[in-house]
Design a protein around this motif. Structure first.
Motif, PDB file in Angstrom:
ATOM      1  N   THR A  62      -4.798  43.715  -4.349  1.00 37.76           N
ATOM      2  CA  THR A  62      -4.799  43.446  -5.773  1.00 37.76           C
ATOM      3  C   THR A  62      -4.795  44.754  -6.544  1.00 37.76           C
ATOM      4  O   THR A  62      -5.180  45.803  -6.008  1.00 37.76           O
ATOM      5  CB  THR A  62      -6.037  42.619  -6.170  1.00 37.76           C
ATOM      6  N   PHE A  63      -4.373  44.697  -7.804  1.00 42.58           N
ATOM      7  CA  PHE A  63      -4.573  45.841  -8.697  1.00 42.58           C
ATOM      8  C   PHE A  63      -6.076  46.070  -8.813  1.00 42.58           C
ATOM      9  O   PHE A  63      -6.890  45.215  -8.467  1.00 42.58           O
ATOM     10  CB  PHE A  63      -3.989  45.544 -10.083  1.00 42.58           C
ATOM     11  N   GLY A  64      -6.462  47.197  -9.344  1.00 43.03           N
ATOM     12  CA  GLY A  64      -7.880  47.456  -9.564  1.00 43.03           C
ATOM     13  C   GLY A  64      -8.109  48.929  -9.755  1.00 43.03           C
ATOM     14  O   GLY A  64      -7.894  49.474 -10.841  1.00 43.03           O
ATOM     15  N   ASN A  65      -8.541  49.593  -8.675  1.00 40.79           N
ATOM     16  CA  ASN A  65      -8.735  51.033  -8.774  1.00 40.79           C
ATOM     17  C   ASN A  65      -7.448  51.718  -9.225  1.00 40.79           C
ATOM     18  O   ASN A  65      -7.479  52.701  -9.970  1.00 40.79           O
ATOM     19  CB  ASN A  65      -9.170  51.592  -7.416  1.00 40.79           C
ATOM     20  N   ILE A  66      -6.310  51.199  -8.748  1.00 46.59           N
ATOM     21  CA  ILE A  66      -4.988  51.732  -9.060  1.00 46.59           C
ATOM     22  C   ILE A  66      -4.006  50.563  -9.121  1.00 46.59           C
ATOM     23  O   ILE A  66      -4.378  49.430  -8.883  1.00 46.59           O
ATOM     24  CB  ILE A  66      -4.535  52.753  -7.988  1.00 46.59           C
ATOM     25  N   GLU A  67      -2.744  50.868  -9.433  1.00 47.82           N
ATOM     26  CA  GLU A  67      -1.716  49.829  -9.413  1.00 47.82           C
ATOM     27  C   GLU A  67      -1.558  49.300  -7.989  1.00 47.82           C
ATOM     28  O   GLU A  67      -1.732  50.017  -7.005  1.00 47.82           O
ATOM     29  CB  GLU A  67      -0.387  50.398  -9.913  1.00 47.82           C
ATOM     30  N   VAL A  68      -1.172  48.022  -7.880  1.00 47.68           N
ATOM     31  CA  VAL A  68      -1.149  47.377  -6.572  1.00 47.68           C
ATOM     32  C   VAL A  68      -0.116  48.013  -5.638  1.00 47.68           C
ATOM     33  O   VAL A  68      -0.320  48.055  -4.411  1.00 47.68           O
ATOM     34  CB  VAL A  68      -0.903  45.854  -6.728  1.00 47.68           C
TER      35      VAL A  68
END
Length: 424
Positions: free
Chosen positions: A39-45
């Motif tokens: 998933t996306f989150g810390n960075i783009e997926v």
């Protein structure tokens, strides 16, 4: 002891990579990692995907290096069971997207792909995950590359559909889902087929903050903040009446849950309250790993590169934590460690668990906040709102039922345990 089956939903990310390495370093009789859903989150997926593929590339080289140098190969769980890797959500369900590249670096691993290009595989693997090529799902042999060349199985299906596939193909109550990023993939899976989603044994969530301050706002932990709407929907499945705690929707992208479901979700929450007590210091890491870097270990070189960036960032963010005293909190590895060792009686939730914990989705300053009812009032039998209890907080027929984890087997020594598992 039966082999555990797990899914890891993740946004790698520095501590996410350490969590994945911990799972893959286990013995094959301990665990089978069925799926890595991204998933996306810390960075783009898409950067998350590159980091996972890079991890497998490094592990393949590490095993070869260990074999050539007469060392124990390790990573038996990876060698015995190749996990499926699937790409998931690119954006939150309703909120403005926020990334954590300020901490993890724009590529998620402290700029390692630019600073250490010899440790990053070429981009020729990208087509393995392209749904436009073959939308049927898991890659077979159509790419011209032998899938046995990889330590993972690439999928062209969206991650939330792979989650549902794994749960359908395994007996109910046999698969643990460890979610260490925003809960978008889980919310999509549970909305599409809630009964299949509820076949999961339990969902282990790294997210939220209850009695600790948040790490992106005064009350918001990053994963809960990044997609508060998704987190609230997943938490609602723990309720006897899930629709009683569903968040208000701005766009109505996802439907309400059916009025009756066969069971409630078991969700174990690892908020900052417990994860901040599990740390790895720069001194511990350097002492253990520096000799392996000198000996030529690809894994040690790779991990040392992004950990150097991490400790420098920690020094900048937390004055006073400098030199060998700088500590990385092992938020995500703790959740995987629980999934591997959950029978240990030293794991324990709070005495008040299960708790009615809800995620704030609409507040101006409180997005992602874990809201807990701290009022000293009697519970009530009714399931209708009253003027003195807006939100059915006191109802025994509504509200969430979250197991908030509070104790672990070895919080003071977990950093050393992690390093030993990865590098011994």
């Amino acid at each position: 002891m039966a082999r555990k089956k797990i899914i890891i939903d993740t946004d790698p990310g520095i501590d996410d990579i350490l969590a994945l390495l911990l799972a893959l370093s286990a013995q094959p009789e301990e665990v089978e990692l069925l799926l890595i859903s991204l998933t996306f989150g810390n960075i783009e997926v898409k950067s998350c995907l590159r980091n996972v593929v890079s991890m497998f590339h490094i592990l393949e080289r590490e095993i070869q290096w260990r074999r050539q140098n007469g060392r124990t190969e390790g990573f038996g769980a990876m060698r015995a069971f190749r996990p499926v890797v699937a790409v998931g959500a690119e954006d939150p369900l309703e909120d403005q997207k926020m990334l954590a590249d300020y901490f993890h670096g724009t590529d998620g691993l402290g700029g390692i792909h630019a600073s250490h290009p010899h440790l990053t595989p070429s981009q020729t693997w990208e087509h393995l995950f392209d749904p436009a090529v073959d939308p049927q799902g898991i890659e077979t042999v159509k790419t011209g590359a032998d899938p046995e060349d990889h330590s993972f199985i690439p999928s062209r299906l969206p991650a939330h559909k792979e989650i549902l596939r794994v749960l359908r193909e395994n007996e109910p109550n046999t698969v643990t889902l460890v979610a260490v990023g925003p809960l978008t993939n889980l919310a999509l899976a549970s909305a599409e087929d809630p009964e299949t989603f509820l076949r999961v044994k339990e969902v282990v969530v790294m997210g939220g903050a209850v009695n600790e301050p948040g790490n992106v706002t005064p009350v918001g932990e990053f994963n809960a903040y990044a997609d508060a709407f998704a987190a609230a929907r997943v938490f609602a499945l723990t309720s006897p009446n899930p629709n009683s705690t569903l968040p208000p929707s701005k766009t109505s992208l996802l439907p309400p849950y059916p009025a009756k479901l066969s069971r409630q979700l078991t969700l174990r929450l690892f908020p900052l309250d417990i994860t901040l007590r599990h740390n790895l210091s720069r001194g511990e890491f350097r002492t253990a790993v520096a000799p392996l870097v000198e000996a030529g270990s690809p894994l040690a070189e790779w991990v040392s590169a992004f950990m150097a960036h991490t400790f420098q960032t920690l020094e900048r963010l937390h004055p006073g934590h400098v030199g060998d005293d700088a500590e990385l909190s092992l938020h995500d590895p703790v959740c995987v460690w629980y999934a591997l060792t959950c029978e240990d009686p030293h794991w324990a939730p709070t005495a008040t668990s299960p708790e009615d914990i809800r995620i704030e989705t609409t507040g101006q300053w409180t997005r992602g906040m874990c809201v807990v009812d701290r009022r000293n009032r009697h519970p009530i039998e009714g399931d209708e709102e009253s003027a003195s209890d807006h939100g059915l907080w006191l109802s025994q027929r509504a509200g969430n039922r979250i197991y908030r984890m509070d104790e672990s087997p070895a919080e003071k020594t977990f950093g050393s345990i992690l390093i030993e598992k990865l590098f011994s």
